[in-house]
Scaffold this motif. Sequence first.
Motif, PDB file in Angstrom:
ATOM      1  N   GLY A 265      10.925   3.031  12.746  1.00 28.86           N
ATOM      2  CA  GLY A 265       9.854   2.455  11.935  1.00 28.86           C
ATOM      3  C   GLY A 265       9.790   3.088  10.563  1.00 28.86           C
ATOM      4  O   GLY A 265       9.598   2.409   9.561  1.00 28.86           O
ATOM      5  N   SER A 266       9.977   4.410  10.506  1.00 34.12           N
ATOM      6  CA  SER A 266       9.943   5.100   9.217  1.00 34.12           C
ATOM      7  C   SER A 266      11.128   4.716   8.337  1.00 34.12           C
ATOM      8  O   SER A 266      10.981   4.577   7.118  1.00 34.12           O
ATOM      9  CB  SER A 266       9.918   6.613   9.441  1.00 34.12           C
ATOM     10  N   LEU A 267      12.319   4.542   8.928  1.00 27.16           N
ATOM     11  CA  LEU A 267      13.484   4.118   8.153  1.00 27.16           C
ATOM     12  C   LEU A 267      13.256   2.744   7.549  1.00 27.16           C
ATOM     13  O   LEU A 267      13.483   2.518   6.353  1.00 27.16           O
ATOM     14  CB  LEU A 267      14.728   4.095   9.046  1.00 27.16           C
ATOM     15  N   SER A 268      12.791   1.803   8.370  1.00 26.42           N
ATOM     16  CA  SER A 268      12.537   0.457   7.867  1.00 26.42           C
ATOM     17  C   SER A 268      11.434   0.470   6.820  1.00 26.42           C
ATOM     18  O   SER A 268      11.504  -0.215   5.795  1.00 26.42           O
ATOM     19  CB  SER A 268      12.151  -0.468   9.023  1.00 26.42           C
ATOM     20  N   ALA A 269      10.391   1.296   7.070  1.00 32.86           N
ATOM     21  CA  ALA A 269       9.244   1.325   6.165  1.00 32.86           C
ATOM     22  C   ALA A 269       9.523   2.073   4.871  1.00 32.86           C
ATOM     23  O   ALA A 269       8.710   2.001   3.939  1.00 32.86           O
ATOM     24  CB  ALA A 269       8.038   1.945   6.869  1.00 32.86           C
ATOM     25  N   MET A 270      10.661   2.791   4.784  1.00 32.96           N
ATOM     26  CA  MET A 270      11.004   3.472   3.539  1.00 32.96           C
ATOM     27  C   MET A 270      10.996   2.488   2.367  1.00 32.96           C
ATOM     28  O   MET A 270      10.546   2.808   1.266  1.00 32.96           O
ATOM     29  CB  MET A 270      12.384   4.116   3.677  1.00 32.96           C
ATOM     30  N   TYR A 271      11.478   1.291   2.616  1.00 38.18           N
ATOM     31  CA  TYR A 271      11.436   0.198   1.634  1.00 38.18           C
ATOM     32  C   TYR A 271      10.004  -0.059   1.177  1.00 38.18           C
ATOM     33  O   TYR A 271       9.722  -0.189  -0.017  1.00 38.18           O
ATOM     34  CB  TYR A 271      12.033  -1.039   2.309  1.00 38.18           C
ATOM     35  N   PHE A 272       9.089  -0.114   2.149  1.00 39.97           N
ATOM     36  CA  PHE A 272       7.702  -0.439   1.829  1.00 39.97           C
ATOM     37  C   PHE A 272       6.978   0.714   1.135  1.00 39.97           C
ATOM     38  O   PHE A 272       6.103   0.479   0.309  1.00 39.97           O
ATOM     39  CB  PHE A 272       6.961  -0.848   3.104  1.00 39.97           C
ATOM     40  N   TYR A 273       7.352   1.959   1.478  1.00 44.68           N
ATOM     41  CA  TYR A 273       6.697   3.095   0.830  1.00 44.68           C
ATOM     42  C   TYR A 273       6.898   3.037  -0.682  1.00 44.68           C
ATOM     43  O   TYR A 273       5.943   3.113  -1.459  1.00 44.68           O
ATOM     44  CB  TYR A 273       7.253   4.419   1.366  1.00 44.68           C
ATOM     45  N   ILE A 274       8.154   2.949  -1.102  1.00 43.68           N
ATOM     46  CA  ILE A 274       8.428   2.971  -2.537  1.00 43.68           C
ATOM     47  C   ILE A 274       7.998   1.660  -3.179  1.00 43.68           C
ATOM     48  O   ILE A 274       7.526   1.645  -4.322  1.00 43.68           O
ATOM     49  CB  ILE A 274       9.925   3.278  -2.820  1.00 43.68           C
ATOM     50  N   TYR A 275       8.153   0.560  -2.469  1.00 45.88           N
ATOM     51  CA  TYR A 275       7.720  -0.739  -3.001  1.00 45.88           C
ATOM     52  C   TYR A 275       6.222  -0.692  -3.299  1.00 45.88           C
ATOM     53  O   TYR A 275       5.758  -1.149  -4.351  1.00 45.88           O
ATOM     54  CB  TYR A 275       8.041  -1.833  -1.989  1.00 45.88           C
ATOM     55  N   THR A 276       5.473  -0.120  -2.354  1.00 44.00           N
ATOM     56  CA  THR A 276       4.030  -0.015  -2.544  1.00 44.00           C
ATOM     57  C   THR A 276       3.687   0.852  -3.749  1.00 44.00           C
ATOM     58  O   THR A 276       2.876   0.475  -4.596  1.00 44.00           O
ATOM     59  CB  THR A 276       3.385   0.582  -1.279  1.00 44.00           C
ATOM     60  N   ALA A 277       4.325   2.032  -3.823  1.00 42.52           N
ATOM     61  CA  ALA A 277       4.033   2.956  -4.927  1.00 42.52           C
ATOM     62  C   ALA A 277       4.397   2.372  -6.277  1.00 42.52           C
ATOM     63  O   ALA A 277       3.794   2.717  -7.300  1.00 42.52           O
ATOM     64  CB  ALA A 277       4.784   4.268  -4.712  1.00 42.52           C
ATOM     65  N   MET A 278       5.372   1.456  -6.307  1.00 42.80           N
ATOM     66  CA  MET A 278       5.875   0.917  -7.570  1.00 42.80           C
ATOM     67  C   MET A 278       5.149  -0.327  -8.046  1.00 42.80           C
ATOM     68  O   MET A 278       5.434  -0.822  -9.145  1.00 42.80           O
ATOM     69  CB  MET A 278       7.371   0.595  -7.444  1.00 42.80           C
ATOM     70  N   GLN A 279       4.225  -0.861  -7.265  1.00 45.24           N
ATOM     71  CA  GLN A 279       3.629  -2.125  -7.678  1.00 45.24           C
ATOM     72  C   GLN A 279       2.831  -2.025  -8.974  1.00 45.24           C
ATOM     73  O   GLN A 279       2.967  -2.870  -9.862  1.00 45.24           O
ATOM     74  CB  GLN A 279       2.773  -2.709  -6.549  1.00 45.24           C
TER      75      GLN A 279
ATOM     76  N   ALA B  85      21.007   6.800   4.959  1.00 42.66           N
ATOM     77  CA  ALA B  85      20.472   5.447   5.142  1.00 42.66           C
ATOM     78  C   ALA B  85      19.070   5.350   4.549  1.00 42.66           C
ATOM     79  O   ALA B  85      18.711   4.344   3.925  1.00 42.66           O
ATOM     80  CB  ALA B  85      20.444   5.088   6.622  1.00 42.66           C
ATOM     81  N   SER B  86      18.269   6.395   4.730  1.00 41.10           N
ATOM     82  CA  SER B  86      16.920   6.397   4.180  1.00 41.10           C
ATOM     83  C   SER B  86      16.945   6.376   2.659  1.00 41.10           C
ATOM     84  O   SER B  86      16.129   5.687   2.022  1.00 41.10           O
ATOM     85  CB  SER B  86      16.149   7.630   4.670  1.00 41.10           C
ATOM     86  N   LEU B  87      17.886   7.134   2.061  1.00 39.58           N
ATOM     87  CA  LEU B  87      18.014   7.117   0.604  1.00 39.58           C
ATOM     88  C   LEU B  87      18.422   5.729   0.115  1.00 39.58           C
ATOM     89  O   LEU B  87      17.879   5.220  -0.882  1.00 39.58           O
ATOM     90  CB  LEU B  87      19.030   8.162   0.150  1.00 39.58           C
ATOM     91  N   GLY B  88      19.356   5.096   0.809  1.00 43.03           N
ATOM     92  CA  GLY B  88      19.759   3.746   0.428  1.00 43.03           C
ATOM     93  C   GLY B  88      18.614   2.769   0.524  1.00 43.03           C
ATOM     94  O   GLY B  88      18.391   1.951  -0.372  1.00 43.03           O
ATOM     95  N   ARG B  89      17.860   2.861   1.624  1.00 43.68           N
ATOM     96  CA  ARG B  89      16.698   1.982   1.808  1.00 43.68           C
ATOM     97  C   ARG B  89      15.652   2.240   0.712  1.00 43.68           C
ATOM     98  O   ARG B  89      15.012   1.317   0.221  1.00 43.68           O
ATOM     99  CB  ARG B  89      16.106   2.247   3.195  1.00 43.68           C
ATOM    100  N   PHE B  90      15.489   3.512   0.356  1.00 36.50           N
ATOM    101  CA  PHE B  90      14.564   3.886  -0.713  1.00 36.50           C
ATOM    102  C   PHE B  90      14.973   3.236  -2.032  1.00 36.50           C
ATOM    103  O   PHE B  90      14.143   2.666  -2.749  1.00 36.50           O
ATOM    104  CB  PHE B  90      14.547   5.412  -0.853  1.00 36.50           C
ATOM    105  N   LEU B  91      16.261   3.300  -2.382  1.00 39.10           N
ATOM    106  CA  LEU B  91      16.733   2.717  -3.643  1.00 39.10           C
ATOM    107  C   LEU B  91      16.609   1.194  -3.637  1.00 39.10           C
ATOM    108  O   LEU B  91      16.298   0.592  -4.667  1.00 39.10           O
ATOM    109  CB  LEU B  91      18.181   3.128  -3.899  1.00 39.10           C
ATOM    110  N   VAL B  92      16.846   0.576  -2.485  1.00 41.73           N
ATOM    111  CA  VAL B  92      16.645  -0.877  -2.391  1.00 41.73           C
ATOM    112  C   VAL B  92      15.187  -1.211  -2.688  1.00 41.73           C
ATOM    113  O   VAL B  92      14.879  -2.099  -3.494  1.00 41.73           O
ATOM    114  CB  VAL B  92      17.056  -1.394  -1.005  1.00 41.73           C
ATOM    115  N   GLY B  93      14.265  -0.499  -2.028  1.00 42.26           N
ATOM    116  CA  GLY B  93      12.841  -0.749  -2.263  1.00 42.26           C
ATOM    117  C   GLY B  93      12.449  -0.507  -3.707  1.00 42.26           C
ATOM    118  O   GLY B  93      11.665  -1.265  -4.285  1.00 42.26           O
ATOM    119  N   LEU B  94      13.002   0.563  -4.312  1.00 40.30           N
ATOM    120  CA  LEU B  94      12.708   0.874  -5.709  1.00 40.30           C
ATOM    121  C   LEU B  94      13.173  -0.254  -6.626  1.00 40.30           C
ATOM    122  O   LEU B  94      12.450  -0.692  -7.532  1.00 40.30           O
ATOM    123  CB  LEU B  94      13.392   2.186  -6.096  1.00 40.30           C
TER     124      LEU B  94
END
Length: 436
Positions: free
Chosen positions: A53-67, A106-115
């Motif tokens: 859940g945390s790996l998938s949500a990594m996208y949402f964490y940064i996406y949320t912070a960047m809105q 993988a988490s870093l990649g997911r983070f950059l995708v979300g960013l």
Amino acid sequence: MPTVDTRRFVRIRWTIYAVLVAAYMLVFFHRFAPGVVSGELAAAFGTSAAALGSLSAMYFYIYTAMQMPAGVLADTLGSRLSVTVGNLVAGLGSVLFGLADDLAAASLGRFLVGLGVSVVFVGLMKSNSVWFSERRYGTISGLTLLLGNVGAIAATGPLALMLLWVDWRSLFVVLGAAAMVLALLSWWLVRDRPEQLGFPSVREMEGLPPHAPRQQHWLRDLRAVLANRRLWPGFFYDLGITGSLFGMLGLWAVPLLRDVHGLDRGEASLYTTAGTVAFAAGCLLAGHVSDRLGRRRPVLQTGALLYLAMCLALLFLPWGPGFTGLALFTLMGLAAGSFVVAYAHAKEVTAPSLSGMAIALVNTGLFLGAALFQPLFGWVMDLGWDGSLSAAGVPVYGPQDYQRGLWLLTGFAALATVASWRLVETGCRNVTRSGP
């Protein structure tokens, strides 16, 4: 006003829209894909439900912070630059995710995708606000979400079929390359305002005075947006209704149908596909109905009540595979489509020059909801998990574990319902200024 080459204007407007909405389709694909490849991710990185859940949500964490930063960028630098850079960063992240050897990479990649993708939607909606008439903003918003959801639909059933022929790693590398191509197209074809190409503004074409430009530093504008109490019900509305839907369809629906109802991934993905298709159709329907009614609040309230009813049905009714399951997922998606009207509402209770920040604030609620929902769902399931594993090493949860998660889903839906009664009615016009 000089004569306007209407055909050229329309061609340019839709070209810009097509490039930006193509990038938005990739945003949705990345958002929902982990739910279909959850088994492969769990096996590749040896994760528990909470870690997945945390790996998938990594996208949402940064996406949320960047809105909110995305809203500032859209209102100051414009959609062209922000979406171009965003696509480049997302492309790099997708490639890294596909090549990752461990959970950290993988988490870093997911983070950059979300960013990277975090700026696409706000940039697109800001572009729509200056290239399309405000009298049709609900409809064009609905169309935007409908097309964006084609990406989400591709990340459900079609993705499950693609994985029969290609591995998940290769798929994400190809997605990264596609994002980089879209970055080049964005810089080449997108323009921030009609005036940059010699056209008058859309309002001037309609015989109305142009909106006043920004007249102060963006920090003061941002403070004004955050202090606008009329915006916050929309924030909590999207947090509750769409945040939970994205969290459910994007990660937990397929495992629920697999572990509780014995479906394989291909069969389970049909239900998430049905929910996603209905969500896309609901967005277009809600936006169009709201424009035709000339009202925003009733559409948002009706959608929230129907969504809550479907969550209660998942929790208490004896549903299963077949008609009842498909009907519940379909109606959930259709009801949640009402959320698109919250963007039009946000634009109409804020000064027009600050529409990017206003939309970004409401969108922050959506992704904060998804970022909270996905790991919380896994956490409440882990509370009573007996430690069972499949032959492939994937955790297996029982009906009582998922029942706790469905209580969480219902709570999010109830929050959206309460928020819908706190919205003000705008009459489909900007209520911060007088005049037409």
